[in-house]
Design a protein around this motif. Sequence first.
Motif, PDB file in Angstrom:
ATOM      1  N   HIS A  65       0.831  -1.212   0.000  1.00  0.00           N
ATOM      2  CA  HIS A  65       0.000   0.000   0.000  1.00  0.00           C
ATOM      3  C   HIS A  65       0.863   1.259   0.000  1.00  0.00           C
ATOM      4  N   GLU A  69      -3.186   4.954   0.657  1.00  0.00           N
ATOM      5  CA  GLU A  69      -3.945   3.740   0.980  1.00  0.00           C
ATOM      6  C   GLU A  69      -3.829   3.401   2.463  1.00  0.00           C
ATOM      7  N   ARG A  72      -6.113   5.804   4.290  1.00  0.00           N
ATOM      8  CA  ARG A  72      -7.510   5.381   4.120  1.00  0.00           C
ATOM      9  C   ARG A  72      -7.841   4.250   5.085  1.00  0.00           C
ATOM     10  N   GLU A  73      -6.970   3.270   5.152  1.00  0.00           N
ATOM     11  CA  GLU A  73      -7.186   2.136   6.041  1.00  0.00           C
ATOM     12  C   GLU A  73      -7.254   2.589   7.498  1.00  0.00           C
TER      13      GLU A  73
END
Length: 186
Positions: A65, A69, A72-73
């Motif tokens: 990632h 990303e 976002r997680e």
Amino acid sequence: MTSVHQAIVGLADHLRQVIVFSHFKQGICHFLMTYRKNKPVKLLQIERVGDISKLEAPEIVHFLHNEHERKREAILQFASGEINQHTAGDLRVFLEVEIGYRFAKQLVGVHEENLSDRIDRLCASGAVTGGTANEAHDWREILNPTHHTWIDSDIDDQRHTATRFMDFVYHRLVPVANVDVAMHVA
């Protein structure tokens, strides 16, 4: 880099084990993306925690990632209550980067570094509706680093805010349907 990766795979075909040490994450990511599905690959990572180092086996998919990303997680995990720690500025930065990704084609030639101006430009060009632009401006203001509403609110309110924010980003921050917008800088 490709030649070195091919040589590593060639060695692995003739040896029981090949160990590669590297601090070049981009190269390791490239190797994993190329070979992880058809070669037995184990990823270990040395993680520094305070004064000690630990050897961990991260999931390859998480290792691959990018920063956006991972943010976002983390935001989704915070919103769902899986984690309690967060950085107040993460949502604002996430919004800026997401707009850059999602509207990259519509923002070609646009040089405004100010998020407000980029949102206005997307609306003026017809890339987003006025309602979407207004909501993006509301989020921009709520998440402004100098705005302390987010920082001073309790964790439940922050979770609720993060949930509503991600709902906006993934359900309403969308290009106007069937419009191919070409932006020209005047």
